[in-house]
Each structure stands twice: as C-alpha cells, then as structure tokens.
Design a protein around this motif. Structure first.
Motif, PDB file in Angstrom:
ATOM      1  N   MET A  84     -44.369 117.265  84.484  1.00 50.82           N
ATOM      2  CA  MET A  84     -45.180 116.278  83.807  1.00 50.82           C
ATOM      3  C   MET A  84     -44.976 114.917  84.441  1.00 50.82           C
ATOM      4  O   MET A  84     -43.921 114.614  84.969  1.00 50.82           O
ATOM      5  CB  MET A  84     -44.806 116.180  82.335  1.00 50.82           C
ATOM      6  CG  MET A  84     -45.402 117.259  81.471  1.00 50.82           C
ATOM      7  SD  MET A  84     -44.858 117.042  79.792  1.00 50.82           S
ATOM      8  CE  MET A  84     -46.328 116.579  79.006  1.00 50.82           C
ATOM      9  N   ASN A  85     -45.991 114.122  84.279  1.00 50.79           N
ATOM     10  CA  ASN A  85     -45.974 112.786  84.835  1.00 50.79           C
ATOM     11  C   ASN A  85     -45.202 111.854  83.885  1.00 50.79           C
ATOM     12  O   ASN A  85     -45.253 111.988  82.664  1.00 50.79           O
ATOM     13  CB  ASN A  85     -47.433 112.321  85.000  1.00 50.79           C
ATOM     14  CG  ASN A  85     -47.535 111.064  85.815  1.00 50.79           C
ATOM     15  OD1 ASN A  85     -46.522 110.510  86.233  1.00 50.79           O
ATOM     16  ND2 ASN A  85     -48.743 110.622  86.033  1.00 50.79           N
ATOM     17  N   THR A  86     -44.488 110.880  84.426  1.00 54.64           N
ATOM     18  CA  THR A  86     -43.713 109.948  83.604  1.00 54.64           C
ATOM     19  C   THR A  86     -44.627 109.035  82.789  1.00 54.64           C
ATOM     20  O   THR A  86     -44.225 108.554  81.736  1.00 54.64           O
ATOM     21  CB  THR A  86     -42.779 109.101  84.490  1.00 54.64           C
ATOM     22  OG1 THR A  86     -43.549 108.422  85.465  1.00 54.64           O
ATOM     23  CG2 THR A  86     -41.729 109.948  85.126  1.00 54.64           C
TER      24      THR A  86
ATOM     25  N   PHE B  68     -44.662 108.478  74.226  1.00 46.61           N
ATOM     26  CA  PHE B  68     -43.746 109.193  73.333  1.00 46.61           C
ATOM     27  C   PHE B  68     -42.387 108.523  73.287  1.00 46.61           C
ATOM     28  O   PHE B  68     -41.761 108.436  72.230  1.00 46.61           O
ATOM     29  CB  PHE B  68     -43.608 110.656  73.776  1.00 46.61           C
ATOM     30  CG  PHE B  68     -44.875 111.439  73.606  1.00 46.61           C
ATOM     31  CD1 PHE B  68     -45.385 111.707  72.340  1.00 46.61           C
ATOM     32  CD2 PHE B  68     -45.566 111.901  74.711  1.00 46.61           C
ATOM     33  CE1 PHE B  68     -46.543 112.427  72.178  1.00 46.61           C
ATOM     34  CE2 PHE B  68     -46.724 112.618  74.561  1.00 46.61           C
ATOM     35  CZ  PHE B  68     -47.236 112.876  73.297  1.00 46.61           C
ATOM     36  N   ILE B  69     -41.925 108.049  74.419  1.00 48.66           N
ATOM     37  CA  ILE B  69     -40.625 107.363  74.472  1.00 48.66           C
ATOM     38  C   ILE B  69     -40.681 106.064  73.678  1.00 48.66           C
ATOM     39  O   ILE B  69     -39.755 105.750  72.921  1.00 48.66           O
ATOM     40  CB  ILE B  69     -40.216 107.114  75.943  1.00 48.66           C
ATOM     41  CG1 ILE B  69     -39.949 108.452  76.640  1.00 48.66           C
ATOM     42  CG2 ILE B  69     -38.998 106.205  76.018  1.00 48.66           C
ATOM     43  CD1 ILE B  69     -39.740 108.342  78.138  1.00 48.66           C
TER      44      ILE B  69
ATOM     45  N   THR C 139     -47.307 109.936  81.216  1.00 49.80           N
ATOM     46  CA  THR C 139     -47.697 110.631  79.996  1.00 49.80           C
ATOM     47  C   THR C 139     -46.555 110.683  78.986  1.00 49.80           C
ATOM     48  O   THR C 139     -46.781 110.769  77.790  1.00 49.80           O
ATOM     49  CB  THR C 139     -48.156 112.075  80.307  1.00 49.80           C
ATOM     50  OG1 THR C 139     -47.107 112.752  80.976  1.00 49.80           O
ATOM     51  CG2 THR C 139     -49.419 112.079  81.134  1.00 49.80           C
ATOM     52  N   LEU C 140     -45.332 110.603  79.447  1.00 42.42           N
ATOM     53  CA  LEU C 140     -44.177 110.601  78.555  1.00 42.42           C
ATOM     54  C   LEU C 140     -43.866 109.211  77.994  1.00 42.42           C
ATOM     55  O   LEU C 140     -43.177 109.099  76.976  1.00 42.42           O
ATOM     56  CB  LEU C 140     -42.938 111.140  79.277  1.00 42.42           C
ATOM     57  CG  LEU C 140     -42.943 112.629  79.608  1.00 42.42           C
ATOM     58  CD1 LEU C 140     -41.694 112.973  80.396  1.00 42.42           C
ATOM     59  CD2 LEU C 140     -43.020 113.455  78.346  1.00 42.42           C
ATOM     60  N   LEU C 141     -44.363 108.158  78.631  1.00 40.89           N
ATOM     61  CA  LEU C 141     -44.060 106.786  78.231  1.00 40.89           C
ATOM     62  C   LEU C 141     -44.474 106.485  76.788  1.00 40.89           C
ATOM     63  O   LEU C 141     -43.665 105.910  76.030  1.00 40.89           O
ATOM     64  CB  LEU C 141     -44.706 105.793  79.210  1.00 40.89           C
ATOM     65  CG  LEU C 141     -44.365 104.331  78.982  1.00 40.89           C
ATOM     66  CD1 LEU C 141     -42.875 104.108  79.180  1.00 40.89           C
ATOM     67  CD2 LEU C 141     -45.163 103.453  79.913  1.00 40.89           C
TER      68      LEU C 141
END
Length: 174
Positions: free
Chosen positions: A1-3, A9-10, A5-7
């Motif tokens: 997964m790309n970072t 959620f973080i 797309t996780l940003l």
C-alpha cells in the motif's frame, strides 16, 4: 500500500488518542476534586444546587442546602467544590473587596457627561433648555388611545356584519 493512503488513518488515530487523553485528564481532575471534599466546604451540584458538605462517604455526600434541608447526593453529582469566598459571594451575597482603594465605577453615565464649567454660558444654556423628545402629554395620549380602541371596535363590527357566522347545526342545504 501507498503511504499516502495510510496518512488519513494515521491522522485519525492520532486525533482520537489526543481527545481521549484530554478527556481522561479531566476525569482524573474531577475525581481528585471530589476526593478532596471535606465537611464544611461549599459545593455546586451538576443540577445547580449550592450547598455545604455535611458528611462524605465512599460513594455519597450528605449536603446541607438550608435550615433543616439535608440532601443525599452521589459523589459524581458534585460539579465543583467552591472556595469559601466564592461560596459566600454566590449564596450569601457577601463581597470581599480586595481592592478597596480602587476607582469606583458609577452605575450610570452621569459622571461621563459632567463638565468642570459650572458657570459658563454652555452650562447655563444646558440647564435652562428642555429637550423635546417627541413625547405627547398624557391628555393627547389618552385621546389617541380612545380613538384607536373605537376604530378597532368599528372594524370588528364591520367584519361580523358582512357574513353571518355558522354554528354546528346550521347548514346551507334545505
């Protein structure tokens, strides 16, 4: 997964952590305040009742709300423990003036309009002239009120004469 797309959620998890942390701090402070309560201190309940603590138990507090009025509250129902000065100010209206030599602020604006020129021509003119604020005297107001009431009565009569009122038993069909 790309970072990227996780940003989101973080960020969301971090925000939730900070919110729960501040809420937990407030709960701990409230619990500490309730545990430090002792007989004789003034309190405010979450319902807005001001009373004096009479007895503190494990889960309940006995409050004296007035002569012969004892109330039993849960400890969680105590909203604030007040200082003696604040309790006396709110309940008894007793003010402790810490700055007794401070300037007194007037209740009205009369001191703002006073001038030092008491014998000047402007002061003499101001005291002699009456200001007309467009008010009518009492006789004119009374006459106007009577005329207005008569006009309303005539309008009400005219409205009832035009069309007869029907009652429950009346019908246009015969």
């Amino acid at each position: 997964m790309n970072t990227l797309t996780l940003l989101p959620f973080i960020v969301l998890i971090a925000a939730m952590f900070l919110m729960t942390r501040s809420a937990k701090k407030k709960q701990q402070q409230a619990a500490q305040m309730r545990n430090e309560m002792q007989p004789g201190s003034g309190v405010r309940t979450i319902g807005g009742i001001y009373a004096t603590v009479k007895e503190v138990n494990e889960e309940t507090v006995l409050l004296d709300a007035g002569p012969g009025v004892d109330l039993l509250f849960a400890k969680n129902a105590i909203g604030a423990v007040l200082s003696d000065d604040e309790y006396n100010r709110i309940v008894h209206g007793v003010e402790h003036d810490l700055k007794s030599d401070a300037a007194v602020v007037p209740d009205d604006a009369s001191s703002l309009t006073e001038t030092d020129e008491t014998d000047g021509p402007a002061a003499a003119a101001a005291s002699d002239d009456k200001i007309d604020l467009g008010k009518k005297d009492a006789a004119e107001r009374g006459d106007d009120a009577i005329r207005a009431a008569e006009d309303r009565a005539q309008a009400a009569e005219a409205g009832t004469d035009d069309e007869p009122k029907k009652t429950d038993g009346d019908s246009d069909v015969k």
